[in-house]
Design a protein around this motif. Structure first.
Motif: not given
Length: 361
Positions: A1-15, A17-24, A75-77
């Motif tokens: 299979x072809x290896x691809x990169x998903x869309x990743x969204x991020x946000x932070x707080x002082x302590x 890191x939040x990541x949301x990977x668009x992969x259902x 819907x996501x990770x």
């Protein structure tokens, strides 16, 4: 299979890191932090290019803890990573150029000041969770303090309500003629309320309320300067229409502020009153400062002419310094005070509605 990169969204707080990977429907998840502080992600799932194996890596700006919390949904990770040191990052990755697959997660995004307010709100929420019984045991005078604050707010509410109703009735009966004798019909009650308001500077110093001392001092000192120095000492100012507008704006704000605090003393809240308390000041507070500024400007020639409160100077420098010079400096400080208090009140409003939003959810 072809290896691809998903869309990743991020946000932070002082302590964290939040990541949301668009992969259902993600399977075979392999997520870990390498020794070089790089997050490695690999999974099989349905992304932008359909069913494929997706992977990406992120070298973080600063060290993070190796433990990773992740949750896979249809819907996501969702991934949560704790920072090694609780501090705000300027960016997520060590490299200055942002990876093309990475974007801000606006559902979670907060700037640094908002994140600090969120931390403060969480701390306040923890304090509020302490039971009433334990607080009574720790502070045997709690009931007495609440009783005092309730009575203070009740007296101020009744005083400003009397002023507001009196001015409103006179306005309907006399029309514009009521502008010219506002001071003589309401000054005694306004004197009483504003002298009582000095307690709002004392209460934070005694630890009776959590309100900041500095914003309270700015408001009380500013109002008392207008009332006692500008209106009280100059008879020429007492029959001017500006007195009506200053008194009416002050009383309109206070008839919503004091009952809100009064009910808070007994643990009661009315949603409409809460909204009015945190919203009505937005137009009225700046208008009040403008009306006060007009009163100061109108008083300048009177102080110049009467030399009232003039400061004596040595003979070399002249006879005296007119009080109007001090008032001109005060005029500039008045708008600085407006900025400080407006910012303080706006933060209070955001903190209030942010904490209420979290309670709803």
């Amino acid at each position: 299979m072809q290896i691809l990169t998903p869309h990743v969204y991020w946000a932070q707080r002082h302590g964290e890191i939040y990541l949301r990977v668009e992969l259902s429907d993600a399977k075979n998840l392999d997520i870990n932090v390498q020794e070089n502080n790089t997050l490695q992600f690999r999974a099989l799932g349905h992304g932008a290019k359909g069913e494929h194996e997706y992977e990406f890596s992120l070298e973080f700006l600063e060290p993070v803890r190796p433990e990773i919390n992740h949750k896979s949904t249809q819907r996501q990770v969702d991934i949560k990573i704790k920072k090694q040191e609780e501090r705000w990052w300027d960016r997520l990755t060590l490299q200055e150029k942002k990876p093309v697959f990475l974007a801000p997660d606006f559902d979670r995004w907060l700037d640094e000041s908002d994140a600090e307010m969120e931390l403060q709100a969480k701390e306040e929420e923890k304090i509020n969770k302490i039971s009433v019984e334990s607080r009574v045991r720790k502070d045997p005078y709690l009931g007495l303090k609440r009783g005092y604050l309730f009575m203070y707010n009740l007296v101020q509410f009744l005083g400003f309500s009397w002023i507001f109703v009196n001015m409103t009735v006179r306005l309907f009966i006399l029309g514009q003629d009521s502008f010219y004798d506002t001071f003589h019909s309401t000054a005694d009650m306004m004197y009483f309320c504003q002298m009582m308001a000095v307690l709002e500077v004392v209460n934070p110093l005694l630890g009776l309320v959590k309100t900041g001392f500095f914003p309270a001092m700015i408001q009380v000192a500013g109002r008392n300067t207008i009332l006692f120095v500008i209106f009280g000492s100059l008879e020429e100012m007492q029959n001017r229409p500006v007195v009506f507008f200053v008194f009416y704006l002050w009383s309109t704000i206070e008839i919503f502020r004091y009952p809100f605090y009064m009910l808070a003393c007994i643990g009661t809240e009315w949603k409409l009153l809460t909204w009015l308390r945190y919203s009505i000041w937005i137009p009225l507070y700046p208008l009040g400062v403008i009306a006060e500024a007009v009163a100061v400007i109108q008083s300048l020639p009177i102080f110049d002419e009467t030399r009232l409160f003039s400061l004596p100077l040595p003979a070399v420098m002249g006879q005296s310094l007119s009080f109007s010079c001090i008032l001109q400096l005060y005029l500039a400080l008045m708008f600085l005070g407006l900025f400080i208090n407006f910012r303080h009140l706006y933060k209070q409003r955001r903190r209030r509605y942010r904490s209420r939003k979290r309670k709803v959810h």
